[in-house]
Structure formats: structure tokens, C-alpha cells
Design a protein around this motif. Sequence first.
Motif, PDB file in Angstrom:
ATOM      1  N   ILE A   1      48.602  46.330  43.295  1.00  6.56           N
ATOM      2  CA  ILE A   1      48.147  45.522  41.950  1.00  6.56           C
ATOM      3  C   ILE A   1      47.472  46.483  40.887  1.00  6.56           C
ATOM      4  O   ILE A   1      47.175  47.611  41.329  1.00  6.56           O
TER       5      ILE A   1
ATOM      6  N   LEU B   1      44.453  46.680  37.930  1.00  9.12           N
ATOM      7  CA  LEU B   1      42.994  45.879  37.710  1.00  9.12           C
ATOM      8  C   LEU B   1      42.639  46.545  36.498  1.00  9.12           C
ATOM      9  O   LEU B   1      42.160  47.763  36.412  1.00  9.12           O
TER      10      LEU B   1
ATOM     11  N   GLU C   1      38.828  41.151  44.800  1.00  7.82           N
ATOM     12  CA  GLU C   1      40.343  41.580  44.891  1.00  7.82           C
ATOM     13  C   GLU C   1      40.781  42.340  46.307  1.00  7.82           C
ATOM     14  O   GLU C   1      41.729  41.748  46.868  1.00  7.82           O
TER      15      GLU C   1
ATOM     16  N   THR D   1      44.734  41.245  36.664  1.00  6.80           N
ATOM     17  CA  THR D   1      45.881  42.117  37.149  1.00  6.80           C
ATOM     18  C   THR D   1      46.986  41.781  36.181  1.00  6.80           C
ATOM     19  O   THR D   1      47.265  40.455  35.870  1.00  6.80           O
TER      20      THR D   1
END
Lengths: 250, 250, 250, 250
Positions: free
Chosen positions: A241, A243, A225, D238
Motif C-alpha cells: 500500500i 499512504l 493501517e 491510500t
Amino acid sequence: MATKSFYAVIAGVGAGTGRSVALKFAKTYPVALLARKPESYQDIVKEINDAGGKAVGITTDVTEQASVENAFTEIQKTDGFAGAGLAAAIYNVSGGFGGRKPFLETALEDLDASLASNPRGLYLFAKSALPLLLKSVPDSPNPPTLLVTGATASTRGSAFFSGFAAGKFAKRGLAQSLAREFHPQGVHVAHAIIDAVIDIPRTKGYNVNGGAPDGKLSPDAIADEYWHLHTQHRSGFTQEIDLRPYVEKF
Amino acid sequence: MATKSFYAVIAGVGAGTGRSVALKFAKTYPVALLARKPESYQDIVKEINDAGGKAVGITTDVTEQASVENAFTEIQKTDGFAGAGLAAAIYNVSGGFGGRKPFLETALEDLDASLASNPRGLYLFAKSALPLLLKSVPDSPNPPTLLVTGATASTRGSAFFSGFAAGKFAKRGLAQSLAREFHPQGVHVAHAIIDAVIDIPRTKGYNVNGGAPDGKLSPDAIADEYWHLHTQHRSGFTQEIDLRPYVEKF
Amino acid sequence: MATKSFYAVIAGVGAGTGRSVALKFAKTYPVALLARKPESYQDIVKEINDAGGKAVGITTDVTEQASVENAFTEIQKTDGFAGAGLAAAIYNVSGGFGGRKPFLETALEDLDASLASNPRGLYLFAKSALPLLLKSVPDSPNPPTLLVTGATASTRGSAFFSGFAAGKFAKRGLAQSLAREFHPQGVHVAHAIIDAVIDIPRTKGYNVNGGAPDGKLSPDAIADEYWHLHTQHRSGFTQEIDLRPYVEKF
Amino acid sequence: MATKSFYAVIAGVGAGTGRSVALKFAKTYPVALLARKPESYQDIVKEINDAGGKAVGITTDVTEQASVENAFTEIQKTDGFAGAGLAAAIYNVSGGFGGRKPFLETALEDLDASLASNPRGLYLFAKSALPLLLKSVPDSPNPPTLLVTGATASTRGSAFFSGFAAGKFAKRGLAQSLAREFHPQGVHVAHAIIDAVIDIPRTKGYNVNGGAPDGKLSPDAIADEYWHLHTQHRSGFTQEIDLRPYVEKF
């Protein structure tokens, strides 16, 4: 004419996310790894160098200005980094957790540790990294990037996590302010809300999400990521973001 | 049988919000006013006592544990406060602003000042106030209340306000965590996002919202709001409000 | 010279919040109560009129443009309301809940009902109310106010509440947009996140928050809050509050 | 033994994001493109098929249940899709914008159009797609994914965008609810806040961000992002990203 080379700096490496991020970025860049104790980075440095990559470890206390400044000076004097540009700076320091505690049983030191390793450490790290990132804007292969690791507590102040929440909220606010200031100058600043228990040696015995397969967040997934965020084109920067594993309640 | 009496403590008084809040709560309770310098509270103390209320001022550095603990000890020894219960504790300290500055021109001291007066000061204040507020739960006329003053920067990290945002975010995260822990025990913890320039002597010359009438936030309006939050029944606590003039962009 | 008189309109009255809000506002204003069925408002109208207040009920389907327009026309023809100004318009319609259901077991009608009674109803209500509220700006005793009742689902899309969340999110977005447009014109638009089971006849048997005293939100507490929002000075408007019992998890 | 094949469905294709997303996913999957008018998908279908990929276009009104159901039936009867599993469903419908308009000048039809193409369309699309995505969980090469395109207005109700905000907020709430329900079942649901003017033929003349290079969001950057979200491992999903050009104010 030689192409300019670029490197990455990662603060906060150990057996978990930092290691995975280091290995990921080391596929493309020389990486400088900062940790408070040599034993946190030595094995990773060796692993990367043995595999033909380039890594250096620097013992650093990110909560102390002189220590952070010294680390960046050291990096720029190190063979393989000297003369190169900074492409990515990753602030992954996870100190100051303090555990789950009723507020009245916490100590001021718990709060101070959280503030030191979260907003203060990021501040010092960013203060050294951003001038270098700005210099890389014209010729870095990817937009120079400052990545910041957050947690569930970055947006939610849960009961019994008072100091942790204070530190994580602060770090997020600082990262957001930096994004608004440095995005227009071409430096990408992104904050990742890691809403999970990470699957690292220390959490091996934890019973998370009922023991579901992939119920803990893989540090390699975080590394993927971060690399992805780093490679976003400036036409489309992501600032934040979340996660979490598929089975995580949120 | 005598009814137990109750008092309020307000940290961060001066010419603005703190003064209005002090006058408002002084209509019902004896008030203890904490400020770093006597000149910040002296006139207000006099004004309240002259009007037949009860006020005491205590010189306090909210960023230092001993100073805060000493302030609460002093209060409980003061005539009119001794033996009484704490009904409301208001954390209105506004230090650490630092002004609008490009990140690379800020000093570490700016950040440290913001962290000290925002999360650290609230931490120390809450550490002393919450045990007293808990004791008041059974017989306080209104649910014992911890009120925290926030700002625009509590939820938005704007460019050029990096340290300020870090401090305000942190304070909000801490207040939220305290709310989740202490609401079930009967203590109301509320955070107010003051999204405005406040109409105080210092801002007299500011051209705000095009000079519109009532274009700055009246400190009396904040005081009314805090009193209202304090008087909410436990059946319906508000954890967070925003407050801004009708003409304010948001 | 006679002082101009003012009234309030409340859409969505029944045995709960709407009734308490009606009684509260009826202490100051004549109130017009809108509900889909006469049995929802009849008793409240009688209660208010018997107590010396002034109330009228109008059968209205807030999801239908003609019905809403007709209601406002009726109000302005009613004795006690004709010639008066609109001081407060409260949108408290609670339709479209649909219950807790796996998404694949919901019907399109559930979603449509939620969208109809949440954003669409508010849209129609605001379309009729706002021109009247704007007219009241110069001489209303309190800033003319549009209040909107939200829920936990206004900011959190929980599993199994898909249609409900869609409707509540939409209503919040609409209210926020109206606030940004009409605040500068002097009309206060506020949204209340009711994060609780309300203590009404229908929820009498519910075991909420372990049966704790005051563990359900009192509709009178909501009414007090709405009145408070209505009386805020334009120097300090609150756009959004949350409201929940002290024992509520959040 | 033959490996099972998978396809993707994209609702809302035209000259912008939808086309880029279609081309991106077509590199790996056969793609079914839904649009209200054949001229919106014909060229893209031809472009993909000419390049050796596999695409089919289906004229669909996503706001009508029968039309959406029919589209999915058609897809599953189409050569190259029949017998294959659904790996990704992308809801990129952008109707209901209505433009910037004072609330009192908007028409109910503007709101209705926004609600129809945002939450209602997503609801219908998800209703048909999710059972197929669930079936793909055991053997899809990437976690089956439902992607939803949002906008600035998904989290901010700006003045003069009342209907647009209502629709976008609703769609986000619905997506969030679906994520919380379907993540634990292995289907990834993500929402992208597109906080930008997209660089498409229609916006060619727009002066955005002072005409800065890359000052509009490239639709290819969105497509890359969607593909990235689709390929996230279930250990780290996400749920929401933002995406904006480096020079965009936020």
C-alpha cells in the motif's frame, strides 16, 4: 482447554510510528518492543503496562545477527510471551536516512548505515520471525503477518538521496521476495510506502504542505493501517500500500 | 593543437558481458578493466592490445573503498590513460547471486555479498568515476556516461531470490538517484535490466527457452546496447532499458 | 535471384517526430506515411523523393477501421511497395491531447478523442500491420518491428490530464500485450516513453527547462532511437525505453 | 438540529463483488445500485430493504452519458436519498473482458467494449459523482470517496488480453489523475488491483490455485477492503492496493 495466546514484535519504536503501532497491537496482543536504546521503548512499555496491557522492551541492534537472535530468545523466555505464538512481526526501523546530500559529499558510512538498517536489519528480523510466524499459521486468530515500513524512496530514487534510496529499494525487493515465498505458506508479508512526513514530536516545527491541517501523516493512521493489513483474511492479502496525506504531492 | 583523448573503465569483466563490452568500447577508447582476479581480465587485455587497441587490467575488489580508489589512481598513471578524460564508466559487476534458495536456508553472508557487490560496489565505483566524468562534460565526444547492469531481479523480488533481489533493487535505486542528480550536469546515467540468461561459456549447457535459437541473450547485443546508450545525444537520454531474447517470458 | 525488398509504414507524421522518423527510415526503406490531412505528409514525401528515396503519403483516419485497412491496401498496390515486405510499422499518432484542464471542465469528447487516437488507433494499425510483419519474419534484414510512441502520461496520471493519461496508459497496456504475444513469433514490439517537450516548430516559443540548450527533445534523437530499436537483434529486444533531455525533471 | 445524512452509489452490481460491496456499505448508508439490467440489482435491493436497510436500483448504461446523468438525477429524487450527501461512489463495472484471444482473432468491438466500460464508464460516473463528493467534504463522516475496481491487467499487459489490458490500464491512469486532482480537495480516490479469480457463482467450477481452500478471492474480502479505504482519515489516504489470495502466483 486453554486457547493458545499470541504476541506481536515491533522493531523500531520511538516517539513516532513505532509507538502508535505498539499501542494499537497492544490492545490485542502482548507486545515486545525492540530498539537500540532503552529510552526509545521505556515510556511506551510503561504506558502499555500501566493501562493493563502487556509489553516488554529489549535493547536490540537489528543490524547485528547475535543481537536480533538474542532478542527473540529473550522474548520467548519472558513471562506472558513464553509458550505463546507470534502473530505479527513489524519491521519499522528507520535508521540510515543520512539526510539530503549531493552524492559526492556523502560518506560510504551513510550508505552502509542505510543498507544495515534497511535490508540487513529486515533480513535478520525476518530470519528470526518467519519460523515463528510459520508455526502460528494453523491457529493464529489472524494470518501471521510480517509488516515492513517503506518510504517514498522505496520506489523513487530522488536526487540527493542516493544511500537512502539504495536501502529503501533493497528493503522493498526483499519484502516482495518474502511475500512470494511465504504467502503460499500462510504468512502475510506486506510493505507500506509511507509517502509523507510523519506527524511526530521531531517534525513539529516542519512546514509541510503549506501548513495544511492533517498535512502530515498521523502515526495513528499508520498504526490503523498496519492493524488492518494484519487482519486481512488469507483469501485477500494486500502486498503493498501507499499512504500519504490528502494534500501530499505525488 | 592536439585533441584531448578519452578512455573507458569497465568494472566486472570475465568471459561474458564484460568481455563483449570491453571489446566494443575498445574500438573507440583505451579501456581499463577491473576484476577481482587477473585471470578474469588478462586474456581480454591481451586480445585488445594484440588487435592494436589499448587496454589495461587492474586487480580490484570493488567492494573495498581503498581498492577502488587505488584502481582509479593507477589508471590515471598508466600510459595511454594519463591526462586523458573519462568518457564512460561501466559497472557490470555480477557478484552476490547466491543461487535460488529458500529464505530460511540462506546465510547472512549471501545477503551481505549481494549488498557488497551491488549497491556498495556501485557506490564506490561511482564515487571515483563521477568526478572524472563531470570533468569530461565540456569536451567528451559523447556525453560522459555511467552505465549500470541490472537484472530481472532489479524490479521483481521473486521467491527464493531474496538476497539477490535486495542487492539488485538497491543498485537500481542508487542508479536512479544518480541519474536525477547528474543528468542536469551533463553526465548520462543509465540502468539496463538484463532479463535473460546470457549466452556465455558458463551457460552453454543450460536449456533456456526450450533451446530456441537465440534464446539466450548475446553478450555482444548487450555491448551494442551499452555503446548505443553512451552515444545518445544529451537532448535525449534514456535512463532505463530492458533487454531480453524474443522468446523470453516476461 | 533478386533479394526481397522491404518497406516501412509510419502513422502520424507532421512537422515533428513523424518527419524525422520518416527521413531516418527512408534512408533504408521506402516509406509510406499516413496522416489525416495531405498537408501533414506532402512536404515530407516530396523531400524524400527529391533526395532519391521513395515515399508515398496516404490520407488516413487511424481511428476508423475502413480507413486504416484501405491505407494498407493502397500501400501494397503502390509501385515500389507492391510485392515488398513490411519491415517496420511505427505508430506515432499524437491526437487527443486536449490540454491541461480540470476534470470537471473536460468534455466527454476530449476523452473519446484520446481513446480513439491512442488505443483504438494503435489497435487498428496493429491489426493491419502485424500480419504483414509476421510474414516478414523469415527474411527481413532486421526483425520486423512495431514501434509505439508514448508520453510522460503513459506511466503517470497527472492532475488535469485525465483523458490524456487514460489514452496513453491504454496504448502502453496494448503495446505490452502485443509484445508478449508477438515477440516469440519474431516481431519486435517496443514502446517509447517520450518524457519531454519535443523541439518542433510548434514548441519554438516554449520556455522549457529554463531555456537550457538541448532542453527540448530533438525529433532526430527520437528517430535515431527508433532506428536503433528496429535494428536490435532478436537475441536482445528492448520492450520499453524512456527518453528525455538531460535537464528534464523526472 | 438534524444531522445530514449520506448515501453511497455503486455502479456494477451483480452476483459478485458488487453485491458484497452493496451489502457492506448498506450497513451504514442508503445505497443506490446501478446495473444495465434490473435482474442484476433486484435481489440485492430486496435483500437490503428486507433487512431494514435502504436500497434503490437504477437501470443504467454506464457507457452512455445521458443514462449516467439520469441515474444520478433519479437518485437525488428518491426518498431516503433526496437532500442527502454522497459519501462514497464505487465504480465496479466489469464489462469488456472479451476473454483470452490471440490479437488477430479479436474484433474491434472487443476493444471498444473494454474502452467503453472501463475508462469511458469511469469518466461518466466520476463526472456525475465528483461534484456531489466535493459538496460532502465539509460534513461527511468519512472523507468522500471514489473507489475504482481494477484487475491484474491494470498493470500488466499479458499476451492474449490486448483489449482487456487497454481498458484496465486506461481506467487506472484516469483514476490516478483524479486522485492527484481531487485528494487536495478532500475527496479520496483509490484504485484496487484485484489480482485474482473472485469466488462468485460464475466461477464455482473453476479450478483455481490447485483447488486450495480460500484460493479464490472472497467478494466479502473486497467489500471489507473498500469499506476500510473509505474510512481512512485524510491524514493518510491510500491511492492503490493490490489484493490476491495467499496462494496466488504474482
